[in-house]
Motif scaffolding. Structure first.
Motif, short mmCIF file in Angstrom:
data_model
loop_
_atom_site.label_atom_id
_atom_site.label_comp_id
_atom_site.label_asym_id
_atom_site.label_seq_id
_atom_site.Cartn_x
_atom_site.Cartn_y
_atom_site.Cartn_z
N ALA A 1 -4.80 3.36 -8.03
CA ALA A 1 -5.51 4.63 -8.08
C ALA A 1 -5.26 5.37 -9.39
CB ALA A 1 -5.09 5.50 -6.90
N ARG A 2 -4.04 5.32 -9.90
CA ARG A 2 -3.74 6.03 -11.14
C ARG A 2 -4.41 5.37 -12.34
NH1 ARG A 2 2.18 6.70 -12.28
NH2 ARG A 2 1.44 8.35 -13.66
N THR A 46 -6.74 -3.49 -8.58
CA THR A 46 -5.54 -3.55 -7.74
C THR A 46 -4.31 -3.42 -8.63
OG1 THR A 46 -5.30 -5.95 -7.94
CG2 THR A 46 -6.75 -5.12 -6.18
N SER A 47 -3.14 -3.31 -7.99
CA SER A 47 -1.91 -3.26 -8.78
C SER A 47 -1.73 -4.54 -9.58
CB SER A 47 -0.70 -3.01 -7.88
OG SER A 47 -0.55 -4.04 -6.93
N GLY A 80 -1.03 0.89 -3.88
CA GLY A 80 -2.21 1.73 -3.84
C GLY A 80 -2.21 2.79 -4.92
N ALA A 81 -1.05 3.40 -5.16
CA ALA A 81 -0.96 4.45 -6.17
C ALA A 81 -1.14 3.90 -7.58
CB ALA A 81 0.39 5.17 -6.06
N GLY A 99 -7.29 3.76 -12.00
CA GLY A 99 -8.69 4.13 -11.81
C GLY A 99 -9.58 3.04 -11.28
N SER A 100 -9.06 1.81 -11.16
CA SER A 100 -9.87 0.71 -10.63
C SER A 100 -8.98 -0.49 -10.35
CB SER A 100 -10.98 0.30 -11.61
OG SER A 100 -10.41 -0.21 -12.80
N THR A 116 0.84 -1.20 0.00
CA THR A 116 0.00 0.00 0.00
C THR A 116 0.87 1.24 0.00
OG1 THR A 116 -1.69 -1.22 1.21
CG2 THR A 116 -1.88 1.17 1.19
#
Length: 307
Positions: free
Chosen positions: A203-204, A209-210, A199-200, A206-207, A149
């Motif tokens: 988030a970048r 998980t990594s 997490g980033a 838009g949906s 995270t």
């Protein structure tokens, strides 16, 4: 005693009892899950379980306390000898000073563990780094870098963990890799964590998980490939800076993002080497302990409190 294997190959009785070994409670607090269990002195994990991390500082603190209390209760007449608790952010032996992930400040150890046992509080990544040295990929000059995270590092110099003047060394996730770049939860801008943490990355995109982003990038999704490539680029940049300052022999990547395997390690090795014009890049490998490193590190904290 009947035994059932958990998802890490450890054994615990069907009735919740553990093997007839002395053990400590270990809890590794992450941004997505808590990992808790029982750890014997030799590093054997006798019991392992996960709980989802709630949102909000007060909720997280209460959930940690409840988890510790549950694990610390007597089972078949046996009790743990101590508790080891590994948390992110700035940490002293008595307080969780600050966490960008959770927003807490100056939380005393008693708020995390109200039990009649010795309790040792430590930094999650440094504790995991100690576990790597004790049970996993060792070395005299190593950077252990879990990427989950968030991102932080355990710095090993001449065979010993280096804490720095205040014990806060290793905050690599907050190296500014993009001046005036994306806002980070710590209050700075352009931090490595804002681009390359699990997490980033999610988030970048838009949906998801990594792991979803890695899979989609491999399947030809252009946006996923762009986000993943940016994450690897910024990570290579931060590691080039670290390499030039501290000259590690090895960089050990852990955490959930390391499960991407060669999709991470192959381009990261290439891009790190490309940023080092006059010297050879250090070896870059995946952690041999995987997600167990933090739990084992918390176990080491617990054992040290009674040694």
């Amino acid at each position: 005693m009947g035994e059932a294997a958990d998802d890490h190959g450890c054994t615990v009785g069907h009735d919740g009892t553990v093997a007839r070994l002395d053990y400590v409670v270990a809890v590794d607090v992450g941004g997505t899950t808590f990992k808790g269990g029982f750890v014997a002195r030799d590093g054997t994990i006798l019991h392992f379980e996960r709980r989802a991390t709630p949102r909000g500082a007060d909720q997280v603190i209460a959930a940690i306390s409840a988890f510790v209390a549950d694990l610390a209760r007597p089972r078949a007449g046996r009790r743990p000898l101590a508790v080891g608790l590994a948390v992110p952010g700035l940490v002293t032996p008595t307080h969780a000073v600050y966490s960008a992930a959770f927003g807490w400040r100056d939380v005393p150890v008693s708020s995390f563990a109200d039990v009649d046992l010795p309790v040792a509080l430590g930094h999650d990544v440094r504790s995991a780094g100690e576990a790597e040295l004790a049970f996993g990929t060792g070395g005299d000059d190593v950077l252990f870098l879990p990427i989950g995270t968030g991102i932080a590092g355990a710095v090993v110099l001449s065979g010993s963990l280096y804490g720095g003047a205040g014990g806060f060394a290793g905050q690599i996730g907050h190296i500014p890799v993009r001046p005036d770049g994306l806002a980070c939860g710590c209050g700075q801008r352009g931090c490595l964590s804002a681009y390359a943490s699990g997490g980033a990355i999610a988030a970048r995109y838009g949906s998801g998980t990594s792991a979803d982003v890695v899979r989609l990038a491999a399947e030809g999704d252009e946006r996923a490939a762009e986000v993943w490539s940016s994450a690897v680029d910024t990570l290579a940049l931060a590691l080039a800076t670290y390499t030039l300052v501290l000259d590690p022999a090895r960089i050990v990547i852990g955490g959930g993002v390391s499960l991407a395997g060669d999709a991470l390690l192959v381009p990261l090795r290439e891009r790190l080497a490309g940023r080092l014009a006059f010297r050879r890049a250090p070896e870059v490998v995946a952690s041999s302990l995987g997600v167990r490193a933090g739990l084992l590190g918390a176990g080491l904290l617990g054992w040290r409190s009674i040694s």
